[in-house]
Design a protein around this motif. Structure first.
Motif, PDB file in Angstrom:
ATOM      1  N   VAL A  64     -23.284 -25.268 -21.025  1.00  0.00           N
ATOM      2  CA  VAL A  64     -23.063 -25.670 -19.633  1.00  0.00           C
ATOM      3  C   VAL A  64     -22.897 -24.442 -18.745  1.00  0.00           C
ATOM      4  CG1 VAL A  64     -21.500 -26.876 -18.071  1.00  0.00           C
ATOM      5  CG2 VAL A  64     -22.111 -27.902 -20.276  1.00  0.00           C
ATOM      6  N   ALA A  65     -22.098 -23.479 -19.177  1.00  0.00           N
ATOM      7  CA  ALA A  65     -21.880 -22.271 -18.378  1.00  0.00           C
ATOM      8  C   ALA A  65     -23.148 -21.444 -18.272  1.00  0.00           C
ATOM      9  CB  ALA A  65     -20.761 -21.443 -18.990  1.00  0.00           C
ATOM     10  N   ARG A  66     -23.842 -21.261 -19.401  1.00  0.00           N
ATOM     11  CA  ARG A  66     -25.046 -20.420 -19.395  1.00  0.00           C
ATOM     12  C   ARG A  66     -26.172 -21.056 -18.581  1.00  0.00           C
ATOM     13  NH1 ARG A  66     -22.923 -19.477 -24.617  1.00  0.00           N
ATOM     14  NH2 ARG A  66     -24.213 -21.042 -25.650  1.00  0.00           N
ATOM     15  N   ALA A  67     -26.208 -22.381 -18.504  1.00  0.00           N
ATOM     16  CA  ALA A  67     -27.210 -23.056 -17.683  1.00  0.00           C
ATOM     17  C   ALA A  67     -26.896 -22.949 -16.202  1.00  0.00           C
ATOM     18  CB  ALA A  67     -27.314 -24.528 -18.081  1.00  0.00           C
ATOM     19  N   SER A  68     -25.673 -22.526 -15.884  1.00  0.00           N
ATOM     20  CA  SER A  68     -25.282 -22.296 -14.491  1.00  0.00           C
ATOM     21  C   SER A  68     -25.175 -20.810 -14.180  1.00  0.00           C
ATOM     22  CB  SER A  68     -23.950 -22.994 -14.197  1.00  0.00           C
ATOM     23  OG  SER A  68     -24.094 -24.399 -14.264  1.00  0.00           O
ATOM     24  N   GLY A  69     -25.835 -19.984 -14.984  1.00  0.00           N
ATOM     25  CA  GLY A  69     -25.954 -18.571 -14.667  1.00  0.00           C
ATOM     26  C   GLY A  69     -24.871 -17.664 -15.195  1.00  0.00           C
ATOM     27  N   LEU A  70     -23.942 -18.188 -16.021  1.00  0.00           N
ATOM     28  CA  LEU A  70     -22.849 -17.364 -16.537  1.00  0.00           C
ATOM     29  C   LEU A  70     -23.166 -16.931 -17.973  1.00  0.00           C
ATOM     30  CD1 LEU A  70     -19.742 -19.403 -15.298  1.00  0.00           C
ATOM     31  CD2 LEU A  70     -21.082 -17.672 -14.074  1.00  0.00           C
ATOM     32  N   PRO A  71     -23.280 -15.641 -18.241  1.00  0.00           N
ATOM     33  CA  PRO A  71     -23.670 -15.164 -19.585  1.00  0.00           C
ATOM     34  C   PRO A  71     -22.492 -15.092 -20.548  1.00  0.00           C
ATOM     35  CG  PRO A  71     -23.476 -13.292 -18.114  1.00  0.00           C
ATOM     36  CD  PRO A  71     -23.179 -14.527 -17.279  1.00  0.00           C
ATOM     37  N   VAL A  72     -21.735 -16.174 -20.678  1.00  0.00           N
ATOM     38  CA  VAL A  72     -20.568 -16.186 -21.559  1.00  0.00           C
ATOM     39  C   VAL A  72     -21.005 -16.556 -22.973  1.00  0.00           C
ATOM     40  CG1 VAL A  72     -18.908 -16.665 -19.740  1.00  0.00           C
ATOM     41  CG2 VAL A  72     -20.053 -18.558 -20.855  1.00  0.00           C
ATOM     42  N   ASP A  73     -20.662 -15.707 -23.934  1.00  0.00           N
ATOM     43  CA  ASP A  73     -21.057 -15.944 -25.324  1.00  0.00           C
ATOM     44  C   ASP A  73     -20.116 -15.129 -26.204  1.00  0.00           C
ATOM     45  OD1 ASP A  73     -22.323 -15.916 -27.900  1.00  0.00           O
ATOM     46  OD2 ASP A  73     -24.226 -16.432 -26.936  1.00  0.00           O
ATOM     47  N   ALA A  74     -19.332 -15.802 -27.035  1.00  0.00           N
ATOM     48  CA  ALA A  74     -18.351 -15.111 -27.875  1.00  0.00           C
ATOM     49  C   ALA A  74     -19.014 -14.227 -28.921  1.00  0.00           C
ATOM     50  CB  ALA A  74     -17.435 -16.130 -28.559  1.00  0.00           C
ATOM     51  N   ARG A  75     -20.278 -14.481 -29.246  1.00  0.00           N
ATOM     52  CA  ARG A  75     -20.965 -13.599 -30.196  1.00  0.00           C
ATOM     53  C   ARG A  75     -21.138 -12.201 -29.613  1.00  0.00           C
ATOM     54  NH1 ARG A  75     -26.172 -17.242 -31.200  1.00  0.00           N
ATOM     55  NH2 ARG A  75     -25.836 -17.421 -28.940  1.00  0.00           N
ATOM     56  N   VAL A  76     -21.178 -12.117 -28.297  1.00  0.00           N
ATOM     57  CA  VAL A  76     -21.269 -10.826 -27.620  1.00  0.00           C
ATOM     58  C   VAL A  76     -19.875 -10.286 -27.306  1.00  0.00           C
ATOM     59  CG1 VAL A  76     -22.099  -9.639 -25.549  1.00  0.00           C
ATOM     60  CG2 VAL A  76     -23.524 -11.392 -26.643  1.00  0.00           C
ATOM     61  N   ALA A  77     -18.998 -11.158 -26.799  1.00  0.00           N
ATOM     62  CA  ALA A  77     -17.675 -10.714 -26.364  1.00  0.00           C
ATOM     63  C   ALA A  77     -16.706 -10.514 -27.522  1.00  0.00           C
ATOM     64  CB  ALA A  77     -17.092 -11.727 -25.379  1.00  0.00           C
ATOM     65  N   HIS A  78     -16.837 -11.347 -28.572  1.00  0.00           N
ATOM     66  CA  HIS A  78     -15.868 -11.311 -29.672  1.00  0.00           C
ATOM     67  C   HIS A  78     -16.599 -11.416 -31.015  1.00  0.00           C
ATOM     68  CE1 HIS A  78     -12.972 -12.029 -26.454  1.00  0.00           C
ATOM     69  NE2 HIS A  78     -13.702 -13.072 -26.104  1.00  0.00           N
ATOM     70  N   GLY A 115     -20.017 -24.154 -27.436  1.00  0.00           N
ATOM     71  CA  GLY A 115     -19.369 -23.089 -26.694  1.00  0.00           C
ATOM     72  C   GLY A 115     -18.273 -22.457 -27.524  1.00  0.00           C
ATOM     73  N   THR A 116     -17.392 -21.727 -26.861  1.00  0.00           N
ATOM     74  CA  THR A 116     -16.392 -20.921 -27.551  1.00  0.00           C
ATOM     75  C   THR A 116     -15.232 -21.775 -28.057  1.00  0.00           C
ATOM     76  OG1 THR A 116     -16.934 -19.067 -26.101  1.00  0.00           O
ATOM     77  CG2 THR A 116     -14.903 -18.908 -27.364  1.00  0.00           C
ATOM     78  N   ILE A 117     -14.998 -21.689 -29.363  1.00  0.00           N
ATOM     79  CA  ILE A 117     -13.846 -22.317 -30.005  1.00  0.00           C
ATOM     80  C   ILE A 117     -12.795 -21.245 -30.238  1.00  0.00           C
ATOM     81  CG2 ILE A 117     -13.000 -23.397 -32.131  1.00  0.00           C
ATOM     82  CD1 ILE A 117     -15.731 -24.706 -32.427  1.00  0.00           C
ATOM     83  N   VAL A 118     -11.525 -21.593 -30.002  1.00  0.00           N
ATOM     84  CA  VAL A 118     -10.413 -20.678 -30.267  1.00  0.00           C
ATOM     85  C   VAL A 118      -9.373 -21.401 -31.118  1.00  0.00           C
ATOM     86  CG1 VAL A 118      -8.611 -19.214 -29.287  1.00  0.00           C
ATOM     87  CG2 VAL A 118     -10.797 -19.471 -28.087  1.00  0.00           C
ATOM     88  N   HIS A 119      -8.981 -20.771 -32.219  1.00  0.00           N
ATOM     89  CA  HIS A 119      -7.852 -21.238 -33.018  1.00  0.00           C
ATOM     90  C   HIS A 119      -6.799 -20.131 -33.042  1.00  0.00           C
ATOM     91  CE1 HIS A 119      -9.648 -24.653 -35.689  1.00  0.00           C
ATOM     92  NE2 HIS A 119     -10.315 -24.573 -34.544  1.00  0.00           N
ATOM     93  N   PRO A 147     -14.333 -26.095 -26.891  1.00  0.00           N
ATOM     94  CA  PRO A 147     -14.883 -25.838 -25.556  1.00  0.00           C
ATOM     95  C   PRO A 147     -14.928 -27.070 -24.673  1.00  0.00           C
ATOM     96  CG  PRO A 147     -16.597 -25.739 -27.248  1.00  0.00           C
ATOM     97  CD  PRO A 147     -15.288 -25.739 -27.958  1.00  0.00           C
ATOM     98  N   SER A 148     -14.939 -28.246 -25.275  1.00  0.00           N
ATOM     99  CA  SER A 148     -14.988 -29.471 -24.476  1.00  0.00           C
ATOM    100  C   SER A 148     -13.735 -29.637 -23.621  1.00  0.00           C
ATOM    101  CB  SER A 148     -15.164 -30.686 -25.394  1.00  0.00           C
ATOM    102  OG  SER A 148     -16.367 -30.592 -26.121  1.00  0.00           O
ATOM    103  N   PHE A 149     -12.580 -29.171 -24.122  1.00  0.00           N
ATOM    104  CA  PHE A 149     -11.337 -29.297 -23.358  1.00  0.00           C
ATOM    105  C   PHE A 149     -11.459 -28.616 -21.999  1.00  0.00           C
ATOM    106  CE2 PHE A 149      -7.203 -27.609 -22.064  1.00  0.00           C
ATOM    107  CZ  PHE A 149      -6.415 -28.751 -22.071  1.00  0.00           C
ATOM    108  N   LEU A 150     -12.117 -27.467 -21.967  1.00  0.00           N
ATOM    109  CA  LEU A 150     -12.253 -26.720 -20.722  1.00  0.00           C
ATOM    110  C   LEU A 150     -13.455 -27.166 -19.900  1.00  0.00           C
ATOM    111  CD1 LEU A 150     -11.369 -23.162 -22.072  1.00  0.00           C
ATOM    112  CD2 LEU A 150      -9.912 -24.687 -20.753  1.00  0.00           C
TER     113      LEU A 150
END
Length: 500
Positions: A359-373, A443-447, A464-467
């Motif tokens: 959803v974020a990447r389809a709106s132009g935001l390059p968020v991806d935990a494989r790159v960030a984390h 999307g990004t899962i956090v535990h 990621p659905s929560f957010l």
């Protein structure tokens, strides 16, 4: 081919115990520095309540935890809602499950709690006791009404046709145009986080695999990374490579299913049938690789095991069939007409809401935990698939692009694997806290886990659905009611992953 290895350097992680009054200032500093609020976890330590705020940013991978201790007799924290929309939802969750008041919250009302719950029962408190009888004569949920000439309401759910999980959607409509949609979820709240408590770390895998059935690999990996972070386990490179392959196979399978389902929602059944056939082939491949069609059993703390790897020929065949499916859909003028401009989510709205994943990447935001984390070196070829349109077509295109990219990534990662069974050995009965971050297919899962002598004391899960669920309501403004199934499927958020 460049050999793949563990991600380097290790995440920069700090934890700060601060006074509650310092929380807004410190949170503001982190948000202005480019961090996002990834998780808020309540804790009942017996003698006191505690709240952990986890902020993360990357690359490079940085993680900062802010911890505050509260008086259990009068637990309260200053609200961060004015700084962060995700914070406002985490705070409502804290109020429902722990009875912690976010002072200054602009719109505090139940989020997890349904009206049939006893009003002063907070199930995550240590003294909550057994589940009390539910209220029979409870008042209806206080939806905010939309009034005006010609405005009427359409209630949908929570019971739906087929296998759709329960969720209630309240539409305020003029003619066929949606003015506002409010989603009411948590009908399948199962107490997942409470069920983690007291389990041996190895036994937590079974629960993690079932948080959201279509994301068994993603949630299990996030849990295992959190455990390994807490216990300082050095997982072998081969295990991390195998884990990455399994998560990418999960991404491919679910994206292929969504490509077909989106076509089905506009009446293009031929494309849907082809996608279902391909999905079945991928599920069988998953069964051959891991022994389970949903990829369960391959990932465990400190280890990963598969029966075999996908061959280059198998991956190439899947890629060719996906290309044919995408061409079939995009060459159909009716499909393109229905996809284009439907359920728009701007980049500003996606950023403000804190949307993640497709959803974020389809709106132009390059968020991806494989790159960030990254937990393993994914190589220079991993670039997030980003579209600017923010509509159903953009979300379709991101999925199609990610399938092709993941197929290439699986082939590259597989070429570096030396062993199909890699383990760090017994993770032991040590203690500590840690966080796992994974870019799953949604999307990004956090535990975040806290462990005492090899047993889980607390496991906080953020799917990621929560957010991202609130973004669906925003995207539906000015969309017509008949396009709701299409818009909803283009987001394809998890009910189970949200409800926990």
């Amino acid at each position: 081919m460049t050999p793949h290895r563990l991600a380097d350097p290790a995440p920069q992680r700090t934890s700060e115990l601060i006074a509650t009054g310092d929380l807004p200032t410190r949170a503001r500093e982190l948000l202005h520095a480019g961090f996002r609020l990834a998780l808020v976890a309540g804790h009942d330590d017996g003698h006191a309540l505690r709240v952990v705020y986890a902020f993360c940013a990357g690359p490079p991978d940085r993680r900062v935890e802010l911890q505050v201790r509260l008086d259990p007799a009068h637990p309260a924290v200053p609200s961060l809602a004015a700084l962060s929309f995700p914070a406002s939802r985490f705070e409502r969750e804290l109020a429902d499950l722990f009875g912690i008041e976010p002072v200054g919250h602009p719109f505090l009302r139940p989020l997890v709690r349904h009206q049939h719950w006893p009003p002063h029962w907070h199930p995550m408190r240590g003294d909550a006791g057994p589940t009390p009888p539910m209220l029979i004569d409870a008042e209806p949920f206080p939806f905010v009404p939309v009034e005006g000439p010609g405005v009427y309401e359409i209630p949908v759910g929570p019971v739906h046709a087929g296998l759709i999980e329960p969720g209630h959607f309240r539409f305020s409509v003029v003619g066929e145009t949606i003015l506002k949609m409010k989603a009411r979820l948590w009908f399948v709240h199962r107490g997942i986080e409470r069920l983690f408590e007291g389990r041996a770390v190895a036994d937590g895998v079974v629960l993690a695999e079932r948080i959201s059935g279509d994301t068994a690999a993603g949630h299990t990996l996030a849990y295992c990374l959190a455990v390994e972070d807490a216990l300082c386990v050095e997982t072998p490179t081969d295990a991390q490579l195998l884990r990455a392959i399994v998560v990418e196979l999960e991404r491919i399978t679910n994206h292929v299913a969504d490509l077909g389902a989106l076509c089905n929602d506009v009446g293009f059944g031929v494309a849907h049938a082809r996608a279902l056939t391909l999905r079945e082939r991928l599920l069988r491949l998953a069964g051959e690789v891991t022994g389970h069609r949903l990829l369960r059993g391959a990932i465990r703390p400190g280890a990963a095991t598969v029966r075999r790897l996908p061959t280059e020929a198998e991956l190439a065949e899947v890629g060719g069939l996906v290309d044919e499916l995408v061409e079939l859909a995009t060459s159909n003028t009716v499909v393109m007409d229905r996809f284009t401009g439907t359920a728009l989510l701007s980049s500003d709205d996606a950023r403000t809401i804190g949307a993640l994943g497709v959803v974020a990447r389809a709106s132009g935001l390059p968020v991806d935990a494989r790159v960030a984390h990254p937990f393993v070196d994914f190589g220079p070829g991993l670039v997030p698939i980003v579209e600017e349109g923010g509509d159903v077509l953009a979300r379709f295109s991101v999925r199609a692009g990610e399938v092709a990219a993941s197929l290439r990534l699986v082939a590259e990662l597989g070429g570096s694997v030396r062993s199909l069974d890699a383990s760090a050995g017994d993770v032991g009965r040590r203690s500590g806290s840690g966080m796992g971050i994974v870019e799953a297919w949604r999307g990004t899962i956090v535990h975040r886990v806290e462990i005492d002598a090899g047993h889980v004391v607390r496991c906080k899960v953020v799917d990621p659905s929560f957010l991202t669920w609130p973004a669906l309501s925003v995207a539906l403004a000015d969309t017509i009611v008949p396009d709701f199934p299409l818009a909803n499927k283009s987001f394809n958020l998890s009910y189970a992953g949200n409800d926990l």
